[in-house]
Scaffold this active site. Structure first.
Site, mmCIF file in Angstrom:
data_model
loop_
_atom_site.group_PDB
_atom_site.id
_atom_site.type_symbol
_atom_site.label_atom_id
_atom_site.label_comp_id
_atom_site.label_asym_id
_atom_site.label_seq_id
_atom_site.Cartn_x
_atom_site.Cartn_y
_atom_site.Cartn_z
ATOM 1 N N GLU A 182 0.820 -1.218 0.000
ATOM 2 C CA GLU A 182 0.000 0.000 0.000
ATOM 3 C C GLU A 182 0.853 1.267 0.000
ATOM 4 O O GLU A 182 0.354 2.363 -0.276
ATOM 5 C CB GLU A 182 -0.927 0.002 1.220
ATOM 6 C CG GLU A 182 -0.256 0.132 2.570
ATOM 7 C CD GLU A 182 0.323 -1.183 3.104
ATOM 8 O OE1 GLU A 182 0.789 -1.185 4.252
ATOM 9 O OE2 GLU A 182 0.310 -2.196 2.372
ATOM 10 N N CYS A 287 16.757 -7.024 1.258
ATOM 11 C CA CYS A 287 17.097 -8.173 2.099
ATOM 12 C C CYS A 287 18.477 -8.744 1.767
ATOM 13 O O CYS A 287 18.985 -9.580 2.503
ATOM 14 C CB CYS A 287 16.031 -9.265 1.966
ATOM 15 S SG CYS A 287 15.926 -9.983 0.314
#
Length: 560
Positions: A182, A287
């Protein structure tokens, strides 16, 4: 550079080929992290919206999955060309909603499109196997699509991470419901337009926007057969556990604490450059970013001091902004506060702040963006929070170790298992570390060791970097998005005379029908294999001749 994208976009859902507002009519603001200004709004979907999207995908699945792999790949090939044509606009959207610099944004698009290229080769890569396992029995396998699958993606790579899953899921025959972050929905909203231009049938691709309620509805929906998730470790575990409680296939990739190990024989200039790119690139929000640098050897040694000085020098030269070569903001104020808390805690615990990124807050005060500069912290305690926990920002923890074994013990003790790298000029030294670090994606003289297709991406099972089943790209994704169907067949013997006995001329079999290996010889009334040893030498080749070549050569001239 192209025109800047509009700043008043409303991102709705995309279901069955139509733009749909959410049933709730509720929206969240979309903020530009460089300025904290609102640039649009995104739908907050309810379980009702999710059900509508899943139903559309379910309706499209029979016709989509019945196409050949080649036909589905043809759609993806058209899409690939459209991505290349629109790469600049997509990159501008990424800069605006995510804060990457323009070079990183273009790379985000290019790397995602590499997976599209890989998916276009699936007609050759996902072929099944077939083998005749005995005289009348054949085994084969094929790959069948699962049905409707859900892809839940994070904010840090608005294009690339969704395309770890979308192309392979679609070309293998699945229909998909995508849930973008979002925080960065603009890029995927543009991508939906490109999917339409490529001609994908209605319902094959659907997108719902929202937060927790939307995600839980996707996981719980009985017609969603598999879920992929990329995000933080705590949420990845929740998603995986929830899916598995429903006996639902899931791959959920979590966070990381990646260690770089620099040996005394490393190339100082190259290592320093790579370390800085790894930990500060994309504002450290990936990551695969470096988080801990372990420098092996005497801390007062010439190489060790030169390396640390060079890392600080290169990191200090980075400027704030979103132009090429600059470093953009972190995604929001909450992320910035978290990063600052780790720096402050390290300072309280006695660590030395060798390069302080907090100075950017003052420098960029007028922008009101979420800017934290590259930070280097020298620790004296290997259990400091910043040494052990994921920060997800441009912060590098440095720790001196005396021995190789000490470096391995620190790396192995962390609960994550995503990536690790060693810097050395000696292949034997590299091999020693590669067989001992506890991570699944390893680098030698490269601090972002991302495997590219056909190799698959994913952390190590049993760590906080990976939950669920299989990997998320490459051949791991082919396995994830398909069921392998195994078929075993047995057919009765044919009664066609030429097939059973063959045609003989002068006592020699010259035509065994389609039985080219003369299997019919095994069921003819010739001598059995057990009696072949009693045949004259010129009438036998091998007494273990299970294909009965001897049967076909019994009356032929001797082999020479």
């Amino acid at each position: 550079m192209g025109e800047a994208p509009p700043t008043d976009i409303t991102v709705n859902n995309y279901i069955a080929g139509q733009i749909c507002p959410p049933a709730s009519e509720d929206y969240l603001p979309i903020l530009n992290p460089s300025t904290s200004l609102q640039i649009g709004q995104v739908a907050l979907s309810s379980p009702q919206d999710v059900d509508t999207a899943v139903s559309a995908a379910q309706s499209a699945f029979p016709s989509w999955s019945s196409l050949t792999v080649k036909a589905r790949a043809a759609y993806m090939l058209k899409f690939h060309a459209l991505v290349r044509e629109n790469a600049q606009e997509l990159a501008q959207l990424i800069v605006q909603e995510n804060g990457k610099n323009i070079t990183e944004a273009l790379a985000d698009v290019a790397k995602g499109n590499e997976t599209v290229e890989y998916a276009c080769s699936l007609p050759q890569l996902m072929q099944g196997k077939i083998d005749r396992v005995s005289g009348q029995v054949t085994c084969q396998d094929r790959r069948d699509a699962l049905g409707v699958v859900a892809s839940i993606v994070p904010f840090n790579f608005p294009f690339m991470v969704p395309f770890w899953t979308l192309p392979i899921a679609l070309v293998t025959g699945n229909c998909i419901v995508l849930k973008p972050s979002e925080k960065v929905p603009l890029t995927m909203y543009k991508v939906i337009e490109l999917f339409e231009k490529a001609g994908f049938p209605k319902g094959v691709i659907n997108m719902v926007n929202g937060t927790k309620d939307c995600v839980e509805a996707l996981i719980d929906h009985p017609n969603v057969k598999a879920v992929t998730f990329v995000g933080s470790s705590p949420v990845a575990k929740i998603v995986s556990d929830r899916c598995h409680s429903l006996n639902k296939r899931c791959t959920a990739l979590g966070g990381a604490k990646n260690h770089l190990i620099a040996l005394p024989d490393c190339d100082v200039e190259g290592t320093a450059q790579d370390v800085v790119v790894s930990y500060a690139g994309c504002a450290g929000q990936r990551c695969m970013a470096a988080s801990v640098l372990l420098i092996v050897g005497d801390k007062e040694g010439a190489v060790q001091k030169a390396l640390l000085d060079k890392v600080i020098e290169k990191a200090a030269g980075i400027k704030a902004g979103t132009a090429a070569g600059q470093m953009g903001p972190v995604i929001d104020s909450q992320s910035m506060a978290k990063i600052l808390s780790y720096i402050e805690q390290s300072e309280k615990d006695g660590a030395k702040i060798l390069l302080d990124g907090r100075t950017w807050m003052k420098e960029m005060e007028d922008n009101k963006g979420n800017f934290v500069g590259p930070t280097v912290i020298l620790h004296s305690n290997k259990t400091d929070k910043a040494m052990c926990e994921e920060i997800f920002g441009p912060v590098l923890s440095v720790y001196h170790v005396a021995t190789w074994q000490e470096a391995i013990e620190i790396e192995n003790s962390n609960p994550f298992g995503n990536a690790a790298a060693v810097y050395t000029s000696n292949g034997g030294h590299a091999e020693w570390f590669l067989t001992r670090v506890r991570a699944s994606m390893l680098g030698v003289n490269i601090g972002i060791p991302v495997p590219r297709e056909p190799f698959s991406f994913g952390g190590l099972y049993g760590t906080r970097s990976k939950y669920g089943d299989m990997d998320i790209t490459g051949d791991g994704a082919i396995e994830f998005f398909t069921n392998r169907i195994k078929i075993t067949s047995k057919w009765p013997n044919t009664t066609v005379p030429e097939y059973v006995t063959g045609v003989q001329e002068g006592g020699v079999v010259v035509n065994g029908g389609t039985d080219h290996a003369n299997f019919a010889g095994r069921i003819s009334k010739r001598k059995s294999a057990s009696s072949l040893s009693f045949l004259p030498p010129n009438q036998r080749r091998n007494q273990y001749d299970n294909s009965q070549w001897v049967g076909g050569l019994a009356s032929a001239a001797p082999m020479r």
